[in-house]
Each structure stands twice: as C-alpha cells, then as structure tokens.
Scaffold this motif. Sequence first.
Motif, PDB file in Angstrom:
ATOM      1  N   THR A 160     -29.281   3.074   0.508  1.00 61.72           N
ATOM      2  CA  THR A 160     -30.653   3.221   0.977  1.00 61.72           C
ATOM      3  C   THR A 160     -31.490   3.870  -0.117  1.00 61.72           C
ATOM      4  O   THR A 160     -31.112   4.924  -0.640  1.00 61.72           O
ATOM      5  CB  THR A 160     -30.682   4.118   2.243  1.00 61.72           C
ATOM      6  N   GLU A 161     -32.619   3.253  -0.449  1.00 63.66           N
ATOM      7  CA  GLU A 161     -33.515   3.907  -1.407  1.00 63.66           C
ATOM      8  C   GLU A 161     -34.211   5.058  -0.693  1.00 63.66           C
ATOM      9  O   GLU A 161     -34.684   4.914   0.435  1.00 63.66           O
ATOM     10  CB  GLU A 161     -34.537   2.931  -1.968  1.00 63.66           C
ATOM     11  N   VAL A 162     -34.236   6.206  -1.347  1.00 65.25           N
ATOM     12  CA  VAL A 162     -34.897   7.385  -0.786  1.00 65.25           C
ATOM     13  C   VAL A 162     -36.044   7.775  -1.710  1.00 65.25           C
ATOM     14  O   VAL A 162     -35.971   7.580  -2.926  1.00 65.25           O
ATOM     15  CB  VAL A 162     -33.911   8.563  -0.589  1.00 65.25           C
ATOM     16  N   PRO A 163     -37.125   8.311  -1.139  1.00 71.48           N
ATOM     17  CA  PRO A 163     -38.264   8.675  -1.986  1.00 71.48           C
ATOM     18  C   PRO A 163     -37.934   9.816  -2.931  1.00 71.48           C
ATOM     19  O   PRO A 163     -37.219  10.747  -2.559  1.00 71.48           O
ATOM     20  CB  PRO A 163     -39.350   9.082  -0.991  1.00 71.48           C
ATOM     21  N   LYS A 164     -38.471   9.709  -4.128  1.00 76.94           N
ATOM     22  CA  LYS A 164     -38.356  10.811  -5.086  1.00 76.94           C
ATOM     23  C   LYS A 164     -39.405  11.859  -4.726  1.00 76.94           C
ATOM     24  O   LYS A 164     -40.471  11.524  -4.217  1.00 76.94           O
ATOM     25  CB  LYS A 164     -38.613  10.297  -6.510  1.00 76.94           C
ATOM     26  N   PRO A 165     -39.134  13.120  -5.009  1.00 75.18           N
ATOM     27  CA  PRO A 165     -40.164  14.140  -4.793  1.00 75.18           C
ATOM     28  C   PRO A 165     -41.413  13.805  -5.610  1.00 75.18           C
ATOM     29  O   PRO A 165     -41.310  13.281  -6.730  1.00 75.18           O
ATOM     30  CB  PRO A 165     -39.508  15.428  -5.312  1.00 75.18           C
ATOM     31  N   ARG A 195     -29.109   6.453  -1.768  1.00 70.67           N
ATOM     32  CA  ARG A 195     -28.159   7.289  -1.043  1.00 70.67           C
ATOM     33  C   ARG A 195     -27.325   6.403  -0.120  1.00 70.67           C
ATOM     34  O   ARG A 195     -27.830   5.471   0.487  1.00 70.67           O
ATOM     35  CB  ARG A 195     -28.938   8.321  -0.227  1.00 70.67           C
ATOM     36  N   ALA A 196     -26.043   6.730  -0.020  1.00 71.13           N
ATOM     37  CA  ALA A 196     -25.150   6.120   0.963  1.00 71.13           C
ATOM     38  C   ALA A 196     -24.784   7.214   1.954  1.00 71.13           C
ATOM     39  O   ALA A 196     -24.597   8.375   1.572  1.00 71.13           O
ATOM     40  CB  ALA A 196     -23.894   5.568   0.295  1.00 71.13           C
ATOM     41  N   TYR A 197     -24.708   6.843   3.208  1.00 69.72           N
ATOM     42  CA  TYR A 197     -24.412   7.804   4.269  1.00 69.72           C
ATOM     43  C   TYR A 197     -23.007   7.590   4.793  1.00 69.72           C
ATOM     44  O   TYR A 197     -22.436   6.504   4.673  1.00 69.72           O
ATOM     45  CB  TYR A 197     -25.432   7.653   5.399  1.00 69.72           C
ATOM     46  N   ASP A 198     -22.449   8.634   5.412  1.00 72.45           N
ATOM     47  CA  ASP A 198     -21.132   8.503   6.027  1.00 72.45           C
ATOM     48  C   ASP A 198     -21.202   7.524   7.190  1.00 72.45           C
ATOM     49  O   ASP A 198     -22.251   6.941   7.463  1.00 72.45           O
ATOM     50  CB  ASP A 198     -20.579   9.872   6.439  1.00 72.45           C
ATOM     51  N   GLU A 199     -20.104   7.355   7.878  1.00 74.66           N
ATOM     52  CA  GLU A 199     -20.014   6.334   8.921  1.00 74.66           C
ATOM     53  C   GLU A 199     -20.986   6.527  10.070  1.00 74.66           C
ATOM     54  O   GLU A 199     -21.211   5.610  10.840  1.00 74.66           O
ATOM     55  CB  GLU A 199     -18.580   6.226   9.453  1.00 74.66           C
ATOM     56  N   ASP A 200     -21.614   7.701  10.208  1.00 71.98           N
ATOM     57  CA  ASP A 200     -22.592   7.901  11.274  1.00 71.98           C
ATOM     58  C   ASP A 200     -23.942   7.277  10.932  1.00 71.98           C
ATOM     59  O   ASP A 200     -24.820   7.213  11.773  1.00 71.98           O
ATOM     60  CB  ASP A 200     -22.779   9.389  11.563  1.00 71.98           C
ATOM     61  N   GLY A 201     -24.115   6.853   9.699  1.00 68.89           N
ATOM     62  CA  GLY A 201     -25.332   6.158   9.309  1.00 68.89           C
ATOM     63  C   GLY A 201     -26.479   7.082   8.977  1.00 68.89           C
ATOM     64  O   GLY A 201     -26.384   8.301   9.074  1.00 68.89           O
ATOM     65  N   GLU A 202     -27.595   6.471   8.582  1.00 69.04           N
ATOM     66  CA  GLU A 202     -28.740   7.220   8.090  1.00 69.04           C
ATOM     67  C   GLU A 202     -29.314   8.168   9.138  1.00 69.04           C
ATOM     68  O   GLU A 202     -29.690   9.290   8.824  1.00 69.04           O
ATOM     69  CB  GLU A 202     -29.821   6.245   7.616  1.00 69.04           C
ATOM     70  N   GLY A 203     -29.386   7.738  10.404  1.00 74.89           N
ATOM     71  CA  GLY A 203     -30.020   8.549  11.437  1.00 74.89           C
ATOM     72  C   GLY A 203     -29.366   9.903  11.648  1.00 74.89           C
ATOM     73  O   GLY A 203     -30.027  10.919  11.729  1.00 74.89           O
ATOM     74  N   GLY A 204     -28.037   9.945  11.744  1.00 73.54           N
ATOM     75  CA  GLY A 204     -27.362  11.210  11.991  1.00 73.54           C
ATOM     76  C   GLY A 204     -26.301  11.509  10.976  1.00 73.54           C
ATOM     77  O   GLY A 204     -25.569  12.471  11.121  1.00 73.54           O
ATOM     78  N   GLY A 205     -26.212  10.673   9.968  1.00 69.76           N
ATOM     79  CA  GLY A 205     -25.125  10.804   9.012  1.00 69.76           C
ATOM     80  C   GLY A 205     -25.400  11.805   7.909  1.00 69.76           C
ATOM     81  O   GLY A 205     -26.506  12.294   7.726  1.00 69.76           O
ATOM     82  N   VAL A 206     -24.349  12.076   7.180  1.00 68.30           N
ATOM     83  CA  VAL A 206     -24.404  12.974   6.034  1.00 68.30           C
ATOM     84  C   VAL A 206     -24.400  12.108   4.772  1.00 68.30           C
ATOM     85  O   VAL A 206     -23.715  11.087   4.715  1.00 68.30           O
ATOM     86  CB  VAL A 206     -23.172  13.916   6.045  1.00 68.30           C
ATOM     87  N   ALA A 207     -25.162  12.521   3.766  1.00 70.33           N
ATOM     88  CA  ALA A 207     -25.155  11.795   2.497  1.00 70.33           C
ATOM     89  C   ALA A 207     -23.757  11.853   1.907  1.00 70.33           C
ATOM     90  O   ALA A 207     -23.196  12.923   1.721  1.00 70.33           O
ATOM     91  CB  ALA A 207     -26.171  12.385   1.529  1.00 70.33           C
ATOM     92  N   ALA A 208     -23.177  10.686   1.661  1.00 72.61           N
ATOM     93  CA  ALA A 208     -21.829  10.602   1.113  1.00 72.61           C
ATOM     94  C   ALA A 208     -21.849  10.363  -0.391  1.00 72.61           C
ATOM     95  O   ALA A 208     -20.910  10.722  -1.087  1.00 72.61           O
ATOM     96  CB  ALA A 208     -21.047   9.492   1.816  1.00 72.61           C
TER      97      ALA A 208
END
Length: 137
Positions: free
Chosen positions: A29-34, A46-59
Amino acid sequence: MRIHHVQVACPRGGEDAARRFYGTGLGMTEVPKPPALAARGGCWFRAYDEDGEGGGVAAAEIHVGVEEPFTPARKAHPALVLGSVAALDEAGARLAELGFDVDWTERQTFAGYQRCHAFDGAGNRVELLAEESAQSE
C-alpha cells in the motif's frame, strides 16, 4: 530493536515505476509521505500483517527516495518474507508479467526458504522469500 523501514533509491521521475513494482507487483500500500519530506520526491510503501490495513500492524515498509546521480543497488537489497511458497510463486509471476526481471536461479540456495530476486523499476535488487514449511496460504 526492529527495522522501521528500508530505503531504496530511484532516479528523478522514477516514482511511477516504483508504484508498479511495489504497489501493483508486490501488493504493498502506498502511504503518504510527511509534508516536510514530500517535496523531495519519491514514494513510500507499506505491507500489513494478516489483519490488513484497517486493523493490522505494519509488517514491512519500503521508502523509495530520489537520488542524483542515481546508481541502482545490484547487490545490497531488502529481503521481504512472504506468507507462503504459493504467495512467492504468485508474486514472482505477477512481477514477470508486469515486465520486471525475476531471477529464480537461487531458489533453493538458502536453507529453510525458497526465494527469488527481482529488480524494481530502477534496477534495484529485491529478494522475495518464503519459508519452505509455509506451503499454503
């Protein structure tokens, strides 16, 4: 201690090729730069853990920064662990379909893992691997 992100470089104007590789090819997922950093160019993924972007942790997080003069990293590289061998095969095939170079010659050379090396839109080496025990998703 843990790694927050890995930065790779691209030439000025290389952001669209980075989006094709890291976004479309790897599904990050592209995330905005500051705002203070956005004017420098580049893009972050950023890639997220198996819980996904909504509730997941950045992996995993990759920052693609503009560098001039630019030289691709052909040896130094980030290594991204995928969830299964099937996911590794799918990612390698998707990247190849998008026109990126994918090298499978070292697939069985790292004990406990299967892997490939791909080259992003700027020519930087990126290792993709999966634990051999992770045969299905």
